[in-house]
Design a protein around this motif. Structure first.
Motif, PDB file in Angstrom:
ATOM      1  N   UNK A  44       0.626  -0.868   0.133  1.00 51.73           N
ATOM      2  CA  UNK A  44       0.430   0.144   0.034  1.00 51.73           C
ATOM      3  C   UNK A  44       1.063   1.192   0.198  1.00 51.73           C
ATOM      4  N   UNK A  45       1.776   1.628   0.901  1.00 59.11           N
ATOM      5  CA  UNK A  45       2.455   2.340   0.995  1.00 59.11           C
ATOM      6  C   UNK A  45       3.766   3.015  -0.140  1.00 59.11           C
ATOM      7  N   UNK A  46       4.008   1.793  -0.508  1.00 55.76           N
ATOM      8  CA  UNK A  46       5.125   1.597  -1.730  1.00 55.76           C
ATOM      9  C   UNK A  46       4.031   2.721  -3.137  1.00 55.76           C
ATOM     10  N   UNK A  47       3.064   1.526  -3.136  1.00 58.67           N
ATOM     11  CA  UNK A  47       1.988   2.430  -3.885  1.00 58.67           C
ATOM     12  C   UNK A  47       1.298   3.674  -4.051  1.00 58.67           C
ATOM     13  N   UNK A  48       1.701   4.247  -2.687  1.00 61.14           N
ATOM     14  CA  UNK A  48       0.833   5.483  -2.827  1.00 61.14           C
ATOM     15  C   UNK A  48       2.411   6.674  -3.368  1.00 61.14           C
TER      16      UNK A  48
END
Ligand SMILES: NC(=O)c1ccc[n+]([C@@H]2O[C@H](COP(=O)([O-])OP(=O)(O)OC[C@H]3O[C@@H](n4cnc5c(N)ncnc54)[C@H](OP(=O)(O)O)[C@@H]3O)[C@@H](O)[C@H]2O)c1
Length: 292
Positions: free
Chosen positions: A177-181
């Motif tokens: 999720x964080x890598x994507x954001x």
């Protein structure tokens, strides 16, 4: 301390909140609706969705809110939901999440926590990108967790067929999720699109994320003792979604305040590789994130 009273007037804007049938998604939808946004709450369970919608309408009479079906564990449902969204979309809150659980797979064969928490939201965001870019300055808020710092992405074992652990699977999905954001912000910046992408950590919040079970029992007991109420858990998302002070690429935690993510969440090579694999697995391609 920032409170939802500081949310600006959102009249004229549309917000989609995933997983708005329970937990943190409900006060997130409520405050956005209370401040004038047209709110589209999504739910995988129609009865829970209707109950949450009624709660929002009761707490914010006159609010413009509706509930629509979305099961992130099934890409057909993601596509069907995305097809119902028309007009400019100012705000997408990727909030839904499956907590630690024994290994299962989604309708498309993905390990469920990765499939729902990351791939479902990746596909949804990609499919809604034309709608987001049709707004003058849209935001995408992706709810991660501090658990991301314990996660690891093994591209040779994305299905977690080997060495499955319910907590490591959860941490991995939250790292994704964080890598994507952060990568979404990089890509928007590279093409000059007026799009903000932020990630959040709600803080330990009393919700139904940990389903009852032998392994989760001690954590549920701890949660009942120390967790904050759901309204507080929604604040990082609400701040990220609406504050004029929030910046693209930020990771917002309880307070709300800006947190420093684990260095592994900022690894550009891993983020780019995850993006490519996510496109290949979901069949959803973002292309260049450019406003027309
Ligand atoms: N609670 C915490 O302490 C905590 C801490 C850090 C991060 N988070 C994150 O906060 C977010 C919200 O979690 P929560 O604590 O509010 O949990 P929750 O009470 O379990 O709510 C999760 C929401 O996601 C929905 N959902 C689950 N699977 C779905 C699927 N396949 N398709 C569509 N929707 C689905 C749930 O629907 P149903 O109503 O049908 O179950 C529910 O509306 C999650 O991303 C979670 O990882 C929570």
């Amino acid at each position: 301390m920032w409170t939802p009273d500081e949310i600006p007037d959102l009249t004229g804007s549309t917000a989609v909140i995933t997983g708005a049938s329970g937990g943190i998604g409900v006060p997130t939808a409520l405050e956005l609706a209370r401040h004038g946004a047209r709110v589209v709450m999504t739910a995988r369970d129609p009865d829970r969705g209707r109950a949450a919608l009624e709660a929002v309408r009761a707490a914010a009479p006159g609010a413009t809110a509706e509930v629509r079906a979305l099961d992130l564990a099934d890409l057909r449902s993601v596509r069907a939901f995305a097809d119902t969204v028309d007009g400019p979309l100012e705000l997408l809150v990727n909030n839904a999440g499956m907590g630690p659980m024994s290994r299962r797979t989604t309708a498309d064969g993905f390990e469920t926590q990765f499939g729902v928490n990351h791939l479902g939201h990746f596909a949804l965001t990609g499919l809604l990108m034309p709608r987001l870019l049709a707004a003058s300055a849209a935001r995408v808020v992706t709810v991660s967790s501090d658990a991301h710092s314990l996660g690891a992405i093994d591209f040779e074992n994305l299905g977690l067929e080997r060495g499955y652990g319910m907590f490591s699977a959860y941490s991995r999905s939250k790292l994704a999720n964080l890598l994507f954001a952060v990568e979404l912000q990089r890509r928007a910046d590279a093409s000059g699109a007026a799009l903000l992408s932020l990630a959040t950590h709600p803080g330990m919040t009393a919700t139904g994320i940990l389903k009852p079970g032998a392994l989760t029992r001690p954590f549920n007991a701890l949660m009942r003792l120390v967790a904050q109420p759901v309204a507080k858990g929604a604040r990082p998302s609400l701040y990220a979604a609406t504050s004029p002070e929030a910046r693209g690429g930020q990771y917002i935690g309880p307070g709300p305040k800006v947190l420093r993510p684990s260095p592994k969440a900022l690894d550009e090579a891993v983020a780019a590789r995850l993006w490519e694999r996510s496109e290949a697995l979901t069949g959803v391609r973002f292309g260049e994130i450019r406003q027309h």
